[in-house]
Design a protein around this motif. Sequence first.
Motif, PDB file in Angstrom:
ATOM      1  N   VAL A 347       4.489   6.539  11.988  1.00 38.88           N
ATOM      2  CA  VAL A 347       4.103   7.095  13.281  1.00 38.88           C
ATOM      3  C   VAL A 347       2.584   7.246  13.295  1.00 38.88           C
ATOM      4  N   SER A 348       2.062   7.877  14.265  1.00 33.06           N
ATOM      5  CA  SER A 348       0.615   8.040  14.397  1.00 33.06           C
ATOM      6  C   SER A 348       0.060   8.884  13.257  1.00 33.06           C
ATOM      7  N   ASP A 349      -1.247   8.724  12.997  1.00 35.91           N
ATOM      8  CA  ASP A 349      -1.899   9.493  11.948  1.00 35.91           C
ATOM      9  C   ASP A 349      -1.802  10.996  12.199  1.00 35.91           C
ATOM     10  N   ALA A 350      -1.767  11.372  13.446  1.00 36.86           N
ATOM     11  CA  ALA A 350      -1.710  12.797  13.768  1.00 36.86           C
ATOM     12  C   ALA A 350      -0.437  13.430  13.222  1.00 36.86           C
ATOM     13  N   ARG A 351       0.691  12.714  13.352  1.00 35.14           N
ATOM     14  CA  ARG A 351       1.958  13.260  12.849  1.00 35.14           C
ATOM     15  C   ARG A 351       2.061  13.114  11.338  1.00 35.14           C
ATOM     16  N   ALA A 352       1.445  12.049  10.781  1.00 35.83           N
ATOM     17  CA  ALA A 352       1.568  11.814   9.341  1.00 35.83           C
ATOM     18  C   ALA A 352       0.566  12.614   8.538  1.00 35.83           C
ATOM     19  N   GLY A 353      -0.308  13.335   9.198  1.00 34.22           N
ATOM     20  CA  GLY A 353      -1.340  14.084   8.499  1.00 34.22           C
ATOM     21  C   GLY A 353      -0.752  15.101   7.547  1.00 34.22           C
ATOM     22  N   THR A 354      -1.470  15.361   6.450  1.00 36.16           N
ATOM     23  CA  THR A 354      -1.007  16.313   5.451  1.00 36.16           C
ATOM     24  C   THR A 354      -2.001  17.455   5.387  1.00 36.16           C
ATOM     25  N   SER A 355      -1.703  18.488   6.135  1.00 34.19           N
ATOM     26  CA  SER A 355      -2.598  19.639   6.198  1.00 34.19           C
ATOM     27  C   SER A 355      -4.009  19.202   6.563  1.00 34.19           C
ATOM     28  N   GLY A 356      -4.114  18.251   7.450  1.00 36.84           N
ATOM     29  CA  GLY A 356      -5.415  17.806   7.922  1.00 36.84           C
ATOM     30  C   GLY A 356      -5.979  16.621   7.171  1.00 36.84           C
ATOM     31  N   SER A 357      -5.364  16.182   6.093  1.00 37.22           N
ATOM     32  CA  SER A 357      -5.873  15.038   5.331  1.00 37.22           C
ATOM     33  C   SER A 357      -4.780  14.005   5.191  1.00 37.22           C
ATOM     34  N   ALA A 358      -5.175  12.732   5.166  1.00 34.99           N
ATOM     35  CA  ALA A 358      -4.209  11.639   5.094  1.00 34.99           C
ATOM     36  C   ALA A 358      -3.611  11.540   3.698  1.00 34.99           C
ATOM     37  N   ALA A 359      -2.517  10.796   3.593  1.00 31.44           N
ATOM     38  CA  ALA A 359      -1.887  10.547   2.299  1.00 31.44           C
ATOM     39  C   ALA A 359      -2.857   9.803   1.383  1.00 31.44           C
ATOM     40  N   ASP A 360      -2.712  10.035   0.079  1.00 30.64           N
ATOM     41  CA  ASP A 360      -3.535   9.307  -0.883  1.00 30.64           C
ATOM     42  C   ASP A 360      -3.201   7.822  -0.864  1.00 30.64           C
ATOM     43  N   ILE A 361      -1.922   7.516  -0.752  1.00 31.03           N
ATOM     44  CA  ILE A 361      -1.452   6.124  -0.742  1.00 31.03           C
ATOM     45  C   ILE A 361      -0.409   5.976   0.342  1.00 31.03           C
ATOM     46  N   ARG A 362      -0.466   4.845   1.056  1.00 30.01           N
ATOM     47  CA  ARG A 362       0.573   4.517   2.031  1.00 30.01           C
ATOM     48  C   ARG A 362       1.223   3.217   1.602  1.00 30.01           C
ATOM     49  N   LEU A 363       2.545   3.208   1.639  1.00 26.33           N
ATOM     50  CA  LEU A 363       3.247   2.016   1.177  1.00 26.33           C
ATOM     51  C   LEU A 363       4.591   1.900   1.866  1.00 26.33           C
ATOM     52  N   SER A 364       5.225   0.780   1.565  1.00 26.40           N
ATOM     53  CA  SER A 364       6.604   0.561   1.984  1.00 26.40           C
ATOM     54  C   SER A 364       7.399   0.157   0.755  1.00 26.40           C
ATOM     55  N   ALA A 365       8.279   1.033   0.314  1.00 30.37           N
ATOM     56  CA  ALA A 365       9.088   0.729  -0.862  1.00 30.37           C
ATOM     57  C   ALA A 365      10.042  -0.422  -0.608  1.00 30.37           C
ATOM     58  N   SER A 366      10.344  -0.679   0.651  1.00 32.51           N
ATOM     59  CA  SER A 366      11.278  -1.763   0.967  1.00 32.51           C
ATOM     60  C   SER A 366      10.588  -3.123   1.008  1.00 32.51           C
ATOM     61  N   THR A 367       9.332  -3.193   1.498  1.00 31.97           N
ATOM     62  CA  THR A 367       8.634  -4.477   1.600  1.00 31.97           C
ATOM     63  C   THR A 367       7.625  -4.706   0.479  1.00 31.97           C
ATOM     64  N   GLY A 368       7.206  -3.643  -0.191  1.00 34.97           N
ATOM     65  CA  GLY A 368       6.217  -3.776  -1.261  1.00 34.97           C
ATOM     66  C   GLY A 368       4.784  -3.598  -0.801  1.00 34.97           C
ATOM     67  N   ALA A 369       4.560  -3.410   0.471  1.00 40.59           N
ATOM     68  CA  ALA A 369       3.209  -3.192   0.971  1.00 40.59           C
ATOM     69  C   ALA A 369       2.610  -1.937   0.336  1.00 40.59           C
ATOM     70  N   GLY A 370       1.382  -2.042  -0.181  1.00 39.29           N
ATOM     71  CA  GLY A 370       0.703  -0.911  -0.796  1.00 39.29           C
ATOM     72  C   GLY A 370       1.050  -0.683  -2.254  1.00 39.29           C
ATOM     73  N   GLU A 371       1.900  -1.526  -2.844  1.00 37.29           N
ATOM     74  CA  GLU A 371       2.310  -1.312  -4.235  1.00 37.29           C
ATOM     75  C   GLU A 371       1.124  -1.418  -5.198  1.00 37.29           C
ATOM     76  N   ALA A 372       0.283  -2.442  -5.017  1.00 37.32           N
ATOM     77  CA  ALA A 372      -0.865  -2.633  -5.911  1.00 37.32           C
ATOM     78  C   ALA A 372      -1.804  -1.429  -5.858  1.00 37.32           C
ATOM     79  N   GLU A 373      -2.023  -0.903  -4.652  1.00 35.99           N
ATOM     80  CA  GLU A 373      -2.889   0.268  -4.506  1.00 35.99           C
ATOM     81  C   GLU A 373      -2.283   1.489  -5.204  1.00 35.99           C
ATOM     82  N   LEU A 374      -0.957   1.608  -5.156  1.00 34.82           N
ATOM     83  CA  LEU A 374      -0.293   2.718  -5.823  1.00 34.82           C
ATOM     84  C   LEU A 374      -0.486   2.637  -7.338  1.00 34.82           C
ATOM     85  N   VAL A 375      -0.271   1.455  -7.912  1.00 36.07           N
ATOM     86  CA  VAL A 375      -0.432   1.272  -9.355  1.00 36.07           C
ATOM     87  C   VAL A 375      -1.849   1.627  -9.784  1.00 36.07           C
TER      88      VAL A 375
END
Length: 460
Positions: A347-375
Amino acid sequence: MQEINRDAQTIAAVATAVAPGQGGIAVIRLSGPQAQAAVQSVTRIPGQQSWESHHVLYGHVLAAESGERIDEVLVLLMLAPRSFTGEDVVEIHCHGGVIAVQRVLARVLDQPGVRRALPGEFSQRAVLNGRLDLTRAEAISDLVAARSQRAAELAMAGVDGGIQKRITALRDRLLDQLSELEARVDFEEDLPALDGAALLEELQMVRCQLQQLVKDGQVGAALRQGLRVALVGRPNVGKSSLLNRLSRRERAIVTDLPGTTRDLLESEIVLAGVPITLLDTAGIRATSDAVEQLGIARSHDALASADLVLLLFDLSVGWTPDDEALRQRIPAAVPHLLVGNKVDLAVSDARAGTSGSAADIRLSASTGAGEAELVQAVLERCGALADGSLLLSLNQRQGDLAQQAADALARSAQVAADGLPWDFWTIDLRQAIHSLGEITGEELTESVLDRIFSRFCIGK
């Protein structure tokens, strides 16, 4: 090294792994003055085969009373001083498994003057007899225990003497400075003045190199020992899907039903050369299900024992009060990453915000997007991101001693600033030299050696 009493007894142990149905052969190793006699007593070697050093003989191990054949074996002789321990060493190569190996070992241990080896005792004798330095012996143990290719490469650098050479070179530099200082203490009026600034610069250069070795050792520890990474989050945020993706196999059941994972699941993987134990925890929530409650209790235990916590939340739902409550449960001493999953449904960044700051990593466990950044983020947060420049790695014992030496050299700066006489400089310098000598084995006692080698496996 201080003189240590050597055990005149002959020792014996199985030097290979023993498991039912695993391994075609096993090796029983003996070392000591009665090694050859003991093996000759339990074997029948047909023909005119010669019991000469570095020869292989063929024969059978016989039962004590009946004389029946226990096993068909090869016997390898390596007589002193051309052996691993520097003593007479004889190896019996018998069939693997469990029963045959234990029967052969029992026959050997029944011989006069032969006893079962203690953990690491073969390596300890090799060090005492000058066949190995202490750092090489410890590196051999690390090589046997290596859980990844990179860990094996670092261990092999130690086996080749890399750690010994590096520490010895630094210690020699300090010994040179100590000799200059002691000469000034005794004969200052007869010698040219000593340049205190140059002396201090040399000591601090050695200190910086020691600190780098300590830092590299911390990365190497992750490569040797591995990391424990806990996956935590509300039910159905994708913890099990992420575990399955990283482990490249279906370890956890994945459904749309909350509370599917009811126990702690572990998966051993290797990321960028670092062994990692992934802990897939039960989704933490209020529940009346007794089984699920047990799983949640184990999840709390996993939080405390982990090297890193990955707190997953659902980007398609956004950061919720329950997510924040979970973050508050992570112990302050345990580092964590906020991982927003289901980026493909975000959803939008406004709803996904974590106490005013974005997630450290964003990924999709189903598609693998963001996996390299997570590692990358996992290894960086744990201080385990090693590049190709890491050539040597001190173990915990060596790293602690190197840090002690660095601390002693750091005190030299205060001594210089206070303008104290040369004999005050020698106090901390001797401490640093002693600590480095403990790394290489030049400054050790029997009790310290026993403690070091007690952590080795039997037969090594």
